[in-house]
Design an enzyme around this catalytic site. Structure first.
Site, PDB file in Angstrom:
ATOM      1  N   HIS A 235     -53.103  -9.734 -58.311  1.00  0.00           N
ATOM      2  CA  HIS A 235     -51.839  -9.809 -57.585  1.00  0.00           C
ATOM      3  C   HIS A 235     -52.065  -9.981 -56.095  1.00  0.00           C
ATOM      4  O   HIS A 235     -51.221 -10.536 -55.400  1.00  0.00           O
ATOM      5  CB  HIS A 235     -50.974  -8.592 -57.886  1.00  0.00           C
ATOM      6  CG  HIS A 235     -50.280  -8.739 -59.194  1.00  0.00           C
ATOM      7  ND1 HIS A 235     -49.306  -9.690 -59.383  1.00  0.00           N
ATOM      8  CD2 HIS A 235     -50.449  -8.134 -60.373  1.00  0.00           C
ATOM      9  CE1 HIS A 235     -48.884  -9.637 -60.632  1.00  0.00           C
ATOM     10  NE2 HIS A 235     -49.562  -8.703 -61.258  1.00  0.00           N
TER      11      HIS A 235
ATOM     12  N   ASP B 183     -26.812 -21.924 -67.322  1.00  0.00           N
ATOM     13  CA  ASP B 183     -26.074 -21.609 -68.545  1.00  0.00           C
ATOM     14  C   ASP B 183     -25.335 -22.826 -69.077  1.00  0.00           C
ATOM     15  O   ASP B 183     -25.290 -23.044 -70.284  1.00  0.00           O
ATOM     16  CB  ASP B 183     -25.096 -20.459 -68.288  1.00  0.00           C
ATOM     17  CG  ASP B 183     -25.791 -19.113 -68.385  1.00  0.00           C
ATOM     18  OD1 ASP B 183     -26.555 -18.922 -69.351  1.00  0.00           O
ATOM     19  OD2 ASP B 183     -25.609 -18.271 -67.496  1.00  0.00           O
TER      20      ASP B 183
ATOM     21  N   CYS C 146     -24.919 -23.926 -58.247  1.00  0.00           N
ATOM     22  CA  CYS C 146     -25.808 -22.817 -57.914  1.00  0.00           C
ATOM     23  C   CYS C 146     -26.893 -22.628 -58.978  1.00  0.00           C
ATOM     24  O   CYS C 146     -27.695 -21.708 -58.886  1.00  0.00           O
ATOM     25  CB  CYS C 146     -25.027 -21.526 -57.715  1.00  0.00           C
ATOM     26  SG  CYS C 146     -24.138 -21.003 -59.182  1.00  0.00           S
TER      27      CYS C 146
END
Ligand code: PEP
Ligand code: MG
Length: 834
Positions: free
Chosen positions: A445, A710, A757
């Site tokens: 990381h 979506d 968006c």
């Protein structure tokens, strides 16, 4: 329903246990036999009293008797003897612990379980406490007794890196939200079962991609817990952005550039500067025994609390500099602090072996880190270093030092054996020109963070790196993974030139990112950002976002155990407004639901959660939740430009109902004499039905914002996040574009504006098509703002309209891509040809 009898020496104790059990058991018959009456109320037990209690509790499904100690057991046995033989069979004297047993039995009896099941649950009731306090030995057999009632789920892990820190953390967070005991077994590797509440226990099961795991759950919410875990697994354990480790280089001796230390590339770029060793001295651990175990345990708790604060601060700073995704690793660090696999052994070392807190914690962490390292997995090996880093922070708190962090006081190239993510996050970008480590890999990381912070880095350079004297002149090549010690003058010149070019490029992009985005023919397109927390806002502003086009408010609701109140929400929205410094904000109301369940908001399990109660459907089903959020938004709107939009709207009636809730929220504030601001109200277009009926919505909404993520999944029947259908879910499909065009047309007829968006807006290739379709606002990820603005500046509105029209006539997303890519290439040619 099975009845319960509580037998104790004290009537008061019986009352207390009865009260606790009734709180859980509702209408379960719970009868008390506590204390004696002769000659006055006193401590003791009475067989007759027990017998009467059994008779009152018996509804024909059996009676479970729980006792405290000594004569309570004798009195209960005597009462049993006094019963007629045919009724004795239905009465069970249970050795379970009184308080835990009574509560567990009441919960189970309430579910209509049999006498044997209720007894098994009571006997297993110590498991949660034993697991919590780290007494695995106590927990294991107790789990076995509850085996009959447990439910199981078999999953295949799809993640490229298996169940490593981030997905394991999501597993533990999800499992922790339910009243259920959960264990996990790695069926493929034959490891486990391990506690589903321990990050370390799960991570050290060595679950790799394709491994099959068995999740077992028992307890009142076993079924709900498994459903949530199944949904989590279905979402790839919320770990979409993790890259698989690079394929190892073919075996053979590494090619060492002459005069260089050879390692692995970790973050691109070059740097030249003086060697600066990172002074991360491990704090000295006292060896003396501790006199007062209670005090040591308390000290450990306090140190963990302080480190929790430290980690949260680091997390916020990383979120601001490198985004939410990179910051999420610190969630795993927070879990380390509360992990049973560390706390249990540390507690035993303090109370049973008299260790001091620092010693106990350090030894527990070392043991778990050794488990990680023993897994022969490069990625999990790196997690051992993360764990050691967190352990070091706690020990530093205990021994009175501060966590070694601010290593550099002069500019240069940082040399270290390895760096923890916290070390990396604390680095001053102005001083650290490059990072070179002796150990560690490109998937650590720290390396990921270095990449997102834009610091060139090379890792795995070997022990000789640590012998390089302080101040030695170095040249670091993050692209090749090499460090040159005392480099030749011409190499230094080349490197200096390369890094100067890169810096100039970055500065240019950033400088023009603050200018508005206007097409070549003068049409203004608003480029704003999608943000998921207050910290994200800073990155958005720095990258030139003109505001926030989508605030995903879920950050306020997830990973906690109760709903945030109006004041807490107001404070968060106001903070975002402050960070935006007057730029506009569009707040999307809570968009959780069956696929993103909130543990404290139980919902029915749904077969198709994406078609279930999510978004505004949930908000309208629980209007007080929406009302609270809207009150907070209205209060924030009093001092900043703020709009609201509703997610997943399908019917106009839903939009109307949601605006009615907004009106109610405003009235409530008026009644309280609290200031509320004006709010434009928009609808998110995420369902094809809404796009098709946009003409009906347009007169009533203030704006539309198209959620192409979506909208694409519903238009193309391809679940977002499902690898198997990912190629289908391309937002550039002509059908999706056609729906966007319909919305824009309907909006224009009513003088309303349309934004996008979804992720499609962040793809520069799509920008001309979206502008051509009539979209006037693009809300993108903060790092994508400069490129999106640049893409807008290349657009000619007339040509874009023609291009969009052409795209709509095509048959597939691939054809649209080819069209747009061809257009882009020809545009680039026109611009470069005088
Ligand atoms: C979308 O669906 O495109 C959208 C922006 O919402 P989310 O990704 O948060 O579902
Ligand atoms: Mg959406």
């Amino acid at each position: 329903m099975v009845g319960l009898v509580i037998v104790t020496h004290s009537a008061t104790l019986a009352d207390g246990v009865g009260e606790l059990a009734r709180g859980m058991g509702g209408e379960v018959p719970i009868e008390l036999a506590g204390g004696i009456d002769a000659p006055e109320p006193a401590l003791g037990t009475d067989a007759t009293r027990v017998l009467e209690a059994i008779e009152r509790a018996d509804q024909g499904d059996g009676v479970l008797v729980l006792m405290d100690l000594g004569s309570a057991v004798l009195s209960a046995e005597m009462a049993l003897d006094l019963l007629p033989p045919e009724r004795r069979e239905g009465v069970l004297l249970c050795e379970a612990p009184l308080v835990e047993g009574a509560v567990a039995a009441a919960v189970t009896a309430k579910l209509g379980a049999s006498l044997a099941e209720v007894a098994a649950e009571a006997r297993g009731s110590l498991a949660a406490k034993a697991t919590h306090l780290g007494s695995a030995e106590a927990a294991a057999p107790a789990m076995a007794t509850t085996g009959d009632g447990s439910r199981t789920l078999t999953l295949t892990v799809p993640n490229p890196l298996g169940l490593h820190a981030r997905p394991a953390a999501r597993f533990v967070q999800t499992a922790g939200g339910f009243d259920a005991d959960i264990t996990v077994t790695n069926l493929t590797a034959g490891r486990g079962p391990s506690s589903g509440r321990s990050l370390n226990a799960i991570a050290t099961l060595g679950v790799r991609q394709g491994h099959e795991i068995l999740v077992s759950a028992s307890g009142p919410q076993a079924q709900e817990a498994l459903a949530a875990l199944e949904a989590l697994a279905g979402r790839g354990f919320d770990d979409e952005a993790v890259e698989a480790p690079p394929t190892p280089a073919p075996a053979g001796p590494p090619v060492v550039p002459e005069g260089a230390l050879a390692g692995l590339p970790a973050a691109p770029g070059t740097a030249v500067g003086a060697a600066r060793h990172f002074k991360a001295v491990a704090p000295e651990i006292p060896t003396g025994p501790a006199a007062d175990p209670e005090a040591e345990w308390e000290r450990l708790g306090e140190a963990r609390e302080r480190v929790r604060e430290e980690i949260r601060t680091t997390r916020d700073s990383v979120a601001a500099r490198a985004g939410e995704y990179n910051a999420a690793i610190f969630d795993a660090h927070l879990l380390f602090l509360d992990d049973d696999a560390l706390l249990g052994p540390a507690r035993r070392a303090i109370f049973e072996q008299g260790r001091n807190a620092a010693q106990a914690w350090n030894e527990a962490a070392e043991a778990v880190a050794a488990d990680y390292r023993g897994l022969d997995d490069e990625y999990l090996g790196a997690r051992a270093d993360d764990l050691t880093g967190v352990a070091r922070q706690v020990v530093a708190q205990l021994v009175g030092g501060t966590t070694p962090a601010a290593a550099l006081v002069e500019p240069g190239i940082l040399l270290a054996a390895d760096l923890t993510p916290a070390d990396t996050a604390s680095l001053d970008r102005e001083l650290v020109r490059g990072i070179a480590t002796a150990y560690g890999g490109p998937t650590s990381h720290s390396a990921i963070l270095a990449r997102s912070l834009g610091i060139p880095a090379a890792v795995g350079l070997g022990e000789p790196l640590l012998d390089v004297p302080e101040g030695t002149h170095l040249a670091l090549d993050g692209d090749a993974g090499a460090v040159y010690v005392d480099p030749a003058a011409d190499l230094v010149r080349t490197y200096e030139q390369r890094s100067a070019e890169r810096e100039a490029e970055a500065r240019r992009a950033l400088a023009s990112a603050q200018r508005p985005a206007t097409t070549r023919d003068g049409t203004s397109i608003e480029v704003v950002a999608n943000v998921g927390s207050p910290a994200d806002v800073d990155a958005a502003v720095v990258n030139g976002a003109e505001g926030v086009g989508l605030l995903r408010t879920e950050f306020l609701f997830l990973e906690r155990d109760s709903l945030p109140g109006e004041d807490e929400q107001y404070a968060a929205y106001a903070e975002i407004g402050q960070r935006l410094g007057g730029r506009p904000l569009i707040l999307r109301t809570l968009d959780v639901g069956a696929d993103k369940p909130l543990p404290y908001l139980p919902q029915r399990v749904e077969a198709n959660p994406f078609l279930g109660v999510r978004g505004i459907r949930l908000g309208l089903a629980q209007p007080e939740l929406l009302e609270t959020q809207l009150r907070a938004a209205l209060r924030a709107a009093a001092d900043q430009p703020l709009k609201v939009m509703f997610p997943m709207v399908t019917m106009l009636a839903e939009f109307r109902a949601a605006t009615a809730v907004l009106a109610r929220a405003r009235e409530q504030l008026d009644e309280r004499g609290v200031r509320a601001g004006r709010i434009d109200v928009g609808v998110m277009v995420e369902v094809p039905a809404t796009a098709l009926a946009a003409h009906a919505f347009a007169p009533e909404v203030d704006f539309f914002s198209i959620g192409t993520n979506d909208l694409t999944q519903y238009t193309l029947a391809a679940e977002r996040g499902n690898d198997a259908v990912a190629p289908l879910a391309d937002a550039l499909h002509p059908s999706v574009l056609r729906l966007i065009g319909m919305v824009a047309e309907a909006a224009e007829a009513e003088g309303k504006w349309v934004g996008v968006c979804g992720e499609l807006a962040s793809d520069p290739l799509a920008v001309p098509a979206l502008v051509g379709l009539g979209v006037s606002e693009l809300s993108v990820n903060p790092p994508a703002v400069p490129a999106t603005k640049e893409a807008v500046r290349q657009v000619d509105s007339g040509a874009a309209r023609a291009l969009a029209g052409e795209a709509l006539r095509l048959a597939s997303a691939d054809e649209v891509r080819a069209l747009l890519a061809g257009e882009e290439a020809s545009l680039a040619h026109q611009i470069s040809t005088p």
